[in-house]
Design an enzyme around this catalytic site. Sequence first.
Site, PDB file in Angstrom:
ATOM      1  N   TYR A  42       0.799  -1.224   0.000  1.00 18.55           N
ATOM      2  CA  TYR A  42       0.000   0.000   0.000  1.00 18.55           C
ATOM      3  C   TYR A  42       0.834   1.278   0.000  1.00 18.55           C
ATOM      4  O   TYR A  42       0.297   2.375   0.080  1.00 18.55           O
ATOM      5  CB  TYR A  42      -0.938   0.009   1.213  1.00 18.55           C
ATOM      6  CG  TYR A  42      -1.798  -1.220   1.274  1.00 18.55           C
ATOM      7  CD1 TYR A  42      -2.682  -1.521   0.241  1.00 18.55           C
ATOM      8  CD2 TYR A  42      -1.720  -2.102   2.346  1.00 18.55           C
ATOM      9  CE1 TYR A  42      -3.459  -2.656   0.276  1.00 18.55           C
ATOM     10  CE2 TYR A  42      -2.508  -3.242   2.396  1.00 18.55           C
ATOM     11  CZ  TYR A  42      -3.377  -3.519   1.360  1.00 18.55           C
ATOM     12  OH  TYR A  42      -4.154  -4.651   1.396  1.00 18.55           O
ATOM     13  N   SER A 113      -3.448  -7.311   8.023  1.00 20.28           N
ATOM     14  CA  SER A 113      -4.173  -7.658   6.816  1.00 20.28           C
ATOM     15  C   SER A 113      -3.215  -8.258   5.783  1.00 20.28           C
ATOM     16  O   SER A 113      -2.595  -9.282   6.060  1.00 20.28           O
ATOM     17  CB  SER A 113      -4.909  -6.429   6.275  1.00 20.28           C
ATOM     18  OG  SER A 113      -5.883  -6.791   5.327  1.00 20.28           O
ATOM     19  N   TYR A 114      -3.062  -7.629   4.605  1.00 22.35           N
ATOM     20  CA  TYR A 114      -2.128  -8.162   3.614  1.00 22.35           C
ATOM     21  C   TYR A 114      -0.740  -8.290   4.225  1.00 22.35           C
ATOM     22  O   TYR A 114      -0.065  -9.311   4.057  1.00 22.35           O
ATOM     23  CB  TYR A 114      -2.075  -7.251   2.385  1.00 22.35           C
ATOM     24  CG  TYR A 114      -1.332  -7.846   1.206  1.00 22.35           C
ATOM     25  CD1 TYR A 114       0.055  -7.993   1.197  1.00 22.35           C
ATOM     26  CD2 TYR A 114      -2.027  -8.282   0.082  1.00 22.35           C
ATOM     27  CE1 TYR A 114       0.719  -8.540   0.125  1.00 22.35           C
ATOM     28  CE2 TYR A 114      -1.361  -8.831  -1.009  1.00 22.35           C
ATOM     29  CZ  TYR A 114       0.013  -8.957  -0.982  1.00 22.35           C
ATOM     30  OH  TYR A 114       0.667  -9.510  -2.041  1.00 22.35           O
ATOM     31  N   TRP A 161     -11.145  -3.521  -3.266  1.00 20.74           N
ATOM     32  CA  TRP A 161      -9.710  -3.743  -3.056  1.00 20.74           C
ATOM     33  C   TRP A 161      -8.993  -3.823  -4.396  1.00 20.74           C
ATOM     34  O   TRP A 161      -7.959  -3.186  -4.601  1.00 20.74           O
ATOM     35  CB  TRP A 161      -9.490  -5.023  -2.252  1.00 20.74           C
ATOM     36  CG  TRP A 161      -8.070  -5.231  -1.811  1.00 20.74           C
ATOM     37  CD1 TRP A 161      -7.493  -4.772  -0.671  1.00 20.74           C
ATOM     38  CD2 TRP A 161      -7.043  -5.961  -2.509  1.00 20.74           C
ATOM     39  NE1 TRP A 161      -6.175  -5.173  -0.608  1.00 20.74           N
ATOM     40  CE2 TRP A 161      -5.880  -5.894  -1.717  1.00 20.74           C
ATOM     41  CE3 TRP A 161      -7.007  -6.654  -3.719  1.00 20.74           C
ATOM     42  CZ2 TRP A 161      -4.688  -6.512  -2.104  1.00 20.74           C
ATOM     43  CZ3 TRP A 161      -5.818  -7.263  -4.100  1.00 20.74           C
ATOM     44  CH2 TRP A 161      -4.674  -7.197  -3.296  1.00 20.74           C
ATOM     45  N   ASP A 255     -14.165  -7.661  12.555  1.00 18.52           N
ATOM     46  CA  ASP A 255     -13.188  -7.671  11.459  1.00 18.52           C
ATOM     47  C   ASP A 255     -13.542  -8.755  10.460  1.00 18.52           C
ATOM     48  O   ASP A 255     -13.974  -9.856  10.840  1.00 18.52           O
ATOM     49  CB  ASP A 255     -11.784  -7.910  12.018  1.00 18.52           C
ATOM     50  CG  ASP A 255     -10.756  -8.125  10.912  1.00 18.52           C
ATOM     51  OD1 ASP A 255     -10.842  -7.411   9.893  1.00 18.52           O
ATOM     52  OD2 ASP A 255      -9.891  -9.006  11.077  1.00 18.52           O
ATOM     53  N   HIS A 284     -12.142  -3.973  10.825  1.00 20.00           N
ATOM     54  CA  HIS A 284     -10.850  -4.160  10.176  1.00 20.00           C
ATOM     55  C   HIS A 284      -9.972  -2.918  10.263  1.00 20.00           C
ATOM     56  O   HIS A 284      -8.767  -3.022  10.499  1.00 20.00           O
ATOM     57  CB  HIS A 284     -11.062  -4.537   8.710  1.00 20.00           C
ATOM     58  CG  HIS A 284      -9.828  -5.015   8.023  1.00 20.00           C
ATOM     59  ND1 HIS A 284      -9.255  -6.244   8.278  1.00 20.00           N
ATOM     60  CD2 HIS A 284      -9.038  -4.438   7.072  1.00 20.00           C
ATOM     61  CE1 HIS A 284      -8.175  -6.396   7.535  1.00 20.00           C
ATOM     62  NE2 HIS A 284      -8.021  -5.329   6.793  1.00 20.00           N
TER      63      HIS A 284
END
Length: 558
Positions: A42, A113-114, A161, A255, A284
């Site tokens: 990101y 997350s990622y 996303w 989440d 989240h």
Amino acid sequence: MAAIQIEFDVPAQMRDGTVLRADVYRPGGTGPWPVLLSRLPYGKQTPLAGIVLDPLAAARRGFMVVIQDTRGRFASEGQWEPWTYEESDGYDTVRWAAALPGASGSVGMIGASYFGNTQWMAALSKPPELKAIAPMVTWSDPDDGLWTRGGAIELGITAPWTLMMGTDALMRRHSTDPAALVGSLGRLVQDLDGLADGGYGELPAGRFPAFARHDLPEVGYERSRREPGWATSCRVAGRHDEVDLPTFQVGGWYDIFAQGTLDNFAAMRSAGRSATLIMGPWSHANQQHVVGDVNFGFAANSAFMGMRGRLHDLQLDWCQRTIGDGEALEPDTGKVLLFVMGINQWREETEWPLSRAVDTHFHLRADGRLTPEPPSIAEQPDEFTYDPMNPVPTTGGALLLSDEFRPGPLDQTAVEAREDVLVFTTEPLTEDVEVTGRVRAVLFTATGGPSTDWVARLCDVDENGVSRNVTDGIVRVRAAKPGEAAEHVVDLWSTSIVFRAGRRIRVQVTSSNFPRWDRNLNTGEPEETATTGRVARQQVFHDPARPSRIVLPVVPPA
């Protein structure tokens, strides 16, 4: 520590020659310092990166901090493919970071997350310098929250996303053609902004037209169906015994990856590893104390943690114990810190799931009742019509959609007023009932079509009659026999809540939750090609032979 040194875009060469770039933060002095590494797609200087790992605060604590753009993103070279290279690039990056000037040779990873998953992938690759990982809000099985849930596509997260990640991809693609760049970005933004106003409804859902229009790599559902072997590139489930490291895992009850966090923790404990777990009432992207319609009290805020201090500091304390001296320490066996909603209190435990929780059945009954007693005589089934072109709209929950859809506990009045939503409610409770653990619904149903979905939702109804969602789930039935009753189990994942005396417990049963999950078109056609829907007549049975019910893990009073 006042003289923190920062190097920007420090190159790291991967095994195939691709160069990835990272920002490196060093404390003042000469070291050596343990390394905290974060790898994300990101942008390493995005505010999101700093929220999850504040590099200046960590450097002041004596850590060298390395924040890297993953392959094909921002300052890093290569082709952007979600997940594909994270295991090998994670291994190479850990080894590179451990050898940086001033590094102690001991590396820990942190991220959400990622970039929670990039930690798991690096850990599975086993670089010897990696001593600990601290993943937040990330999944275990991508087919349980990332790509699909109960067989339904996680369309809600997949669409925004993929489109948001497309901005950097288009900037790279048209870097030498400003006119083409402006046009392509404009069309992408138009699709992104239009998701809630019809864009989510494009068909086929399993080969989403917007992704093809912009030629973008999607989050992975479509590729995983084309290439089943590739699906292992971000799957942690089934591989926990390969990770011989301490873990510090953070999740939220609202989440989208809540159950993945819990499953990762439980699996690591089962494998005999040191594991710590924190579960707040969070969504989240929101670790504050107001989530959805509910103020859980300032103690719930991650900046306070019930007088325990900032969550970020708790993570750094743990990292200090596990990698702080440059050696692999033997930390404690780990702790469990759960936020119990309803009473809005943090509670320390030693395990998950709680062995003292007792599965307790609440039965769907005639006239919208929900009772501990099963039906003793025949009761007529409840019926409704499910039209996939008029689905039940997503209203709160453990979700991550376009910004029009708020996560968390929301007022369900509009949902429960629909004719295609069945509602079953207890009498006002005479005493508090704590539900902590995994919730499931056992439904005996029939449908008029060859395929359909069943959605179950647990709600808390306050003294004023306002119903708010607690947790929910879906199951996709792919080979139904029209009109024939069958048993289906809906996994509602896990929660921790006290239903207070005077309140009521409610269960919703329906066949859609859109656009959180894609619509079942009731035709039985594959999601990759189906574009036409049909209406189905649905039945839910509750009689002695077919006792539909919800199973709640009730914790007895102390």
